[in-house]
Design an enzyme around this catalytic site. Sequence first.
Site, mmCIF file in Angstrom:
data_model
loop_
_atom_site.group_PDB
_atom_site.id
_atom_site.type_symbol
_atom_site.label_atom_id
_atom_site.label_comp_id
_atom_site.label_asym_id
_atom_site.label_seq_id
_atom_site.Cartn_x
_atom_site.Cartn_y
_atom_site.Cartn_z
ATOM 1 N N GLY A 131 0.800 -1.224 0.000
ATOM 2 C CA GLY A 131 0.000 0.000 0.000
ATOM 3 C C GLY A 131 0.836 1.279 0.000
ATOM 4 O O GLY A 131 1.893 1.360 -0.638
ATOM 5 N N ASP A 137 7.801 -3.717 8.535
ATOM 6 C CA ASP A 137 6.415 -4.182 8.570
ATOM 7 C C ASP A 137 6.348 -5.336 9.563
ATOM 8 O O ASP A 137 7.355 -6.006 9.810
ATOM 9 C CB ASP A 137 5.965 -4.653 7.183
ATOM 10 C CG ASP A 137 4.452 -4.677 7.028
ATOM 11 O OD1 ASP A 137 3.906 -3.785 6.355
ATOM 12 O OD2 ASP A 137 3.803 -5.585 7.597
ATOM 13 N N SER A 148 -5.427 -3.750 1.587
ATOM 14 C CA SER A 148 -6.393 -3.871 2.692
ATOM 15 C C SER A 148 -7.768 -3.359 2.280
ATOM 16 O O SER A 148 -8.785 -3.891 2.727
ATOM 17 C CB SER A 148 -5.904 -3.133 3.943
ATOM 18 O OG SER A 148 -5.940 -1.750 3.746
ATOM 19 N N ARG A 175 -17.469 4.635 10.500
ATOM 20 C CA ARG A 175 -16.020 4.597 10.746
ATOM 21 C C ARG A 175 -15.725 5.231 12.111
ATOM 22 O O ARG A 175 -14.789 6.002 12.256
ATOM 23 C CB ARG A 175 -15.246 5.383 9.670
ATOM 24 C CG ARG A 175 -15.353 4.852 8.270
ATOM 25 C CD ARG A 175 -14.574 3.564 8.059
ATOM 26 N NE ARG A 175 -14.664 3.178 6.662
ATOM 27 C CZ ARG A 175 -15.677 2.506 6.126
ATOM 28 N NH1 ARG A 175 -16.687 2.106 6.900
ATOM 29 N NH2 ARG A 175 -15.693 2.219 4.843
ATOM 30 N N VAL A 224 -7.853 5.068 -1.227
ATOM 31 C CA VAL A 224 -6.708 4.566 -1.992
ATOM 32 C C VAL A 224 -6.875 3.061 -2.196
ATOM 33 O O VAL A 224 -7.135 2.319 -1.237
ATOM 34 C CB VAL A 224 -5.379 4.859 -1.243
ATOM 35 C CG1 VAL A 224 -4.191 4.530 -2.136
ATOM 36 C CG2 VAL A 224 -5.323 6.312 -0.775
ATOM 37 N N TYR A 260 -12.227 4.318 13.860
ATOM 38 C CA TYR A 260 -11.175 4.749 12.919
ATOM 39 C C TYR A 260 -11.116 6.268 12.851
ATOM 40 O O TYR A 260 -10.047 6.874 12.994
ATOM 41 C CB TYR A 260 -11.478 4.166 11.535
ATOM 42 C CG TYR A 260 -10.443 4.481 10.470
ATOM 43 C CD1 TYR A 260 -9.183 3.912 10.513
ATOM 44 C CD2 TYR A 260 -10.750 5.325 9.397
ATOM 45 C CE1 TYR A 260 -8.236 4.185 9.526
ATOM 46 C CE2 TYR A 260 -9.810 5.597 8.409
ATOM 47 C CZ TYR A 260 -8.553 5.028 8.477
ATOM 48 O OH TYR A 260 -7.626 5.300 7.503
ATOM 49 N N ARG A 309 -11.244 -5.436 2.370
ATOM 50 C CA ARG A 309 -12.482 -4.938 2.993
ATOM 51 C C ARG A 309 -13.633 -4.993 1.991
ATOM 52 O O ARG A 309 -14.747 -5.382 2.338
ATOM 53 C CB ARG A 309 -12.262 -3.509 3.505
ATOM 54 C CG ARG A 309 -11.500 -3.500 4.834
ATOM 55 C CD ARG A 309 -10.894 -2.160 5.146
ATOM 56 N NE ARG A 309 -11.844 -1.081 5.109
ATOM 57 C CZ ARG A 309 -11.588 0.146 4.670
ATOM 58 N NH1 ARG A 309 -10.386 0.456 4.224
ATOM 59 N NH2 ARG A 309 -12.506 1.069 4.689
HETATM 60 P P1 NAD Z 1 -2.664 -1.591 3.951
HETATM 61 O O1 NAD Z 1 -3.712 -1.382 5.000
HETATM 62 O O2 NAD Z 1 -3.029 -2.375 2.741
HETATM 63 O O3 NAD Z 1 -1.393 -2.264 4.610
HETATM 64 C C1 NAD Z 1 -1.137 -2.062 5.955
HETATM 65 C C2 NAD Z 1 0.217 -2.632 6.300
HETATM 66 O O4 NAD Z 1 0.356 -2.457 7.715
HETATM 67 C C3 NAD Z 1 0.370 -4.124 6.026
HETATM 68 O O5 NAD Z 1 1.563 -4.331 5.304
HETATM 69 C C4 NAD Z 1 0.430 -4.731 7.408
HETATM 70 O O6 NAD Z 1 1.243 -5.885 7.482
HETATM 71 C C5 NAD Z 1 1.011 -3.573 8.222
HETATM 72 N N1 NAD Z 1 0.746 -3.685 9.660
HETATM 73 C C6 NAD Z 1 -0.398 -4.049 10.262
HETATM 74 N N2 NAD Z 1 -0.222 -4.089 11.601
HETATM 75 C C7 NAD Z 1 1.060 -3.710 11.836
HETATM 76 C C8 NAD Z 1 1.841 -3.578 13.006
HETATM 77 N N3 NAD Z 1 1.339 -3.863 14.222
HETATM 78 N N4 NAD Z 1 3.120 -3.160 12.888
HETATM 79 C C9 NAD Z 1 3.658 -2.923 11.664
HETATM 80 N N5 NAD Z 1 2.965 -3.031 10.511
HETATM 81 C C10 NAD Z 1 1.684 -3.449 10.604
HETATM 82 O O7 NAD Z 1 -2.066 -0.192 3.529
HETATM 83 P P2 NAD Z 1 -2.807 1.182 3.225
HETATM 84 O O8 NAD Z 1 -4.237 0.950 2.838
HETATM 85 O O9 NAD Z 1 -1.890 1.903 2.318
HETATM 86 O O10 NAD Z 1 -2.868 1.933 4.630
HETATM 87 C C11 NAD Z 1 -1.713 2.487 5.206
HETATM 88 C C12 NAD Z 1 -2.129 3.634 6.096
HETATM 89 O O11 NAD Z 1 -2.851 4.596 5.320
HETATM 90 C C13 NAD Z 1 -3.052 3.253 7.248
HETATM 91 O O12 NAD Z 1 -2.684 4.006 8.396
HETATM 92 C C14 NAD Z 1 -4.420 3.684 6.751
HETATM 93 O O13 NAD Z 1 -5.309 3.983 7.814
HETATM 94 C C15 NAD Z 1 -4.054 4.928 5.978
HETATM 95 N N6 NAD Z 1 -5.047 5.337 4.982
HETATM 96 C C16 NAD Z 1 -5.435 4.466 4.004
HETATM 97 C C17 NAD Z 1 -6.389 4.883 3.095
HETATM 98 C C18 NAD Z 1 -6.881 3.951 2.013
HETATM 99 O O14 NAD Z 1 -7.925 4.252 1.396
HETATM 100 N N7 NAD Z 1 -6.198 2.873 1.736
HETATM 101 C C19 NAD Z 1 -6.940 6.167 3.169
HETATM 102 C C20 NAD Z 1 -6.501 7.028 4.169
HETATM 103 C C21 NAD Z 1 -5.551 6.599 5.081
#
Ligand code: NAD
Length: 244
Positions: A16, A36, A183, A143, A179, A146, A187
């Site tokens: 991500g 990670d 994950s 949400r 994005v 969150y 979902r």
């Molecule tokens: P993702 O959720 O697909 O991946 C999350 C990663 O976090 C995984 O590689 C997982 O192994 C790792 N992870 C989980 N628990 C962990 C821990 N305890 N320690 C270390 N790593 C851990 O990635 P994403 O969707 O890009 O989300 C990344 C961040 O961006 C998150 O904080 C999310 O809330 C935020 N975000 C995402 C979106 C979206 O639409 N995807 C939008 C806004 C914010």
Amino acid sequence: MRLQGKTALITAAGQGIGRASALAMAAEGAQVWATDVNEKLLETYAGVPNIHVTKLDVLDKTAIQKLINSMPALDILFNCAGFVHNGTILQATDEDWNFAFNLNVRAQFWMIQAALPKMLANGGGSIINMASVCGSLKGLPNRFAYGASKAAVVGLTKSVAADFVGQGIRCNAIAPGTVDTPSLGDRINSYADPVEARKNFVARQPMGRMAQAHEIAPIVVYLASNESVFATGQLFSVDGGMTI
Ligand code: NAD
């Protein structure tokens, strides 16, 4: 090479936005510690220049300190780890609330507390915290935990920025819109009708599509670099028009 000579630490860099940001920082010349909790995901970095992979569970305070102690320097910290809970306040359990605040907020507190002495000793640094449009800029339905936790990230960010603004530390947060990351895909697939669920996620994006992770990475690189030297304590939204 906007990050030449800098050392960066990124949490949740296995996939991500974290992964896209690690690759973008490394391409700009930074030495990147891509971490990670899921070591398997880190194998995909094999052969990528400037990337050093290490397992790190951000819920393990001792492991955080150990890793930061082992790093040769630390100029950039990108706190990316986070988890989305679905549901309103009526569905939220204490466990949901605790998990959201532990992973989305407390881990950032621990990471920054461990990183700051090294940054201060080095004359400064840039900290980037992952917030979200959700909670910090917009209330989104279903949400609750969150949104509350991501709003707290903004307060944490501003507090750190205010306390260390005179010592070369900058601390900013980013607020992505929706994005299309692994994950989010999981979902979407957990809904009874994934096709309809995907349509609903797209519908909340005025550009008519979700972002790709590599479209969020440039704001992270900007905040990591000296180009943003006058910016601190701010929330930068990259959301495809979600908050217009
Ligand atoms: P993702 O959720 O697909 O991946 C999350 C990663 O976090 C995984 O590689 C997982 O192994 C790792 N992870 C989980 N628990 C962990 C821990 N305890 N320690 C270390 N790593 C851990 O990635 P994403 O969707 O890009 O989300 C990344 C961040 O961006 C998150 O904080 C999310 O809330 C935020 N975000 C995402 C979106 C979206 O639409 N995807 C939008 C806004 C914010």
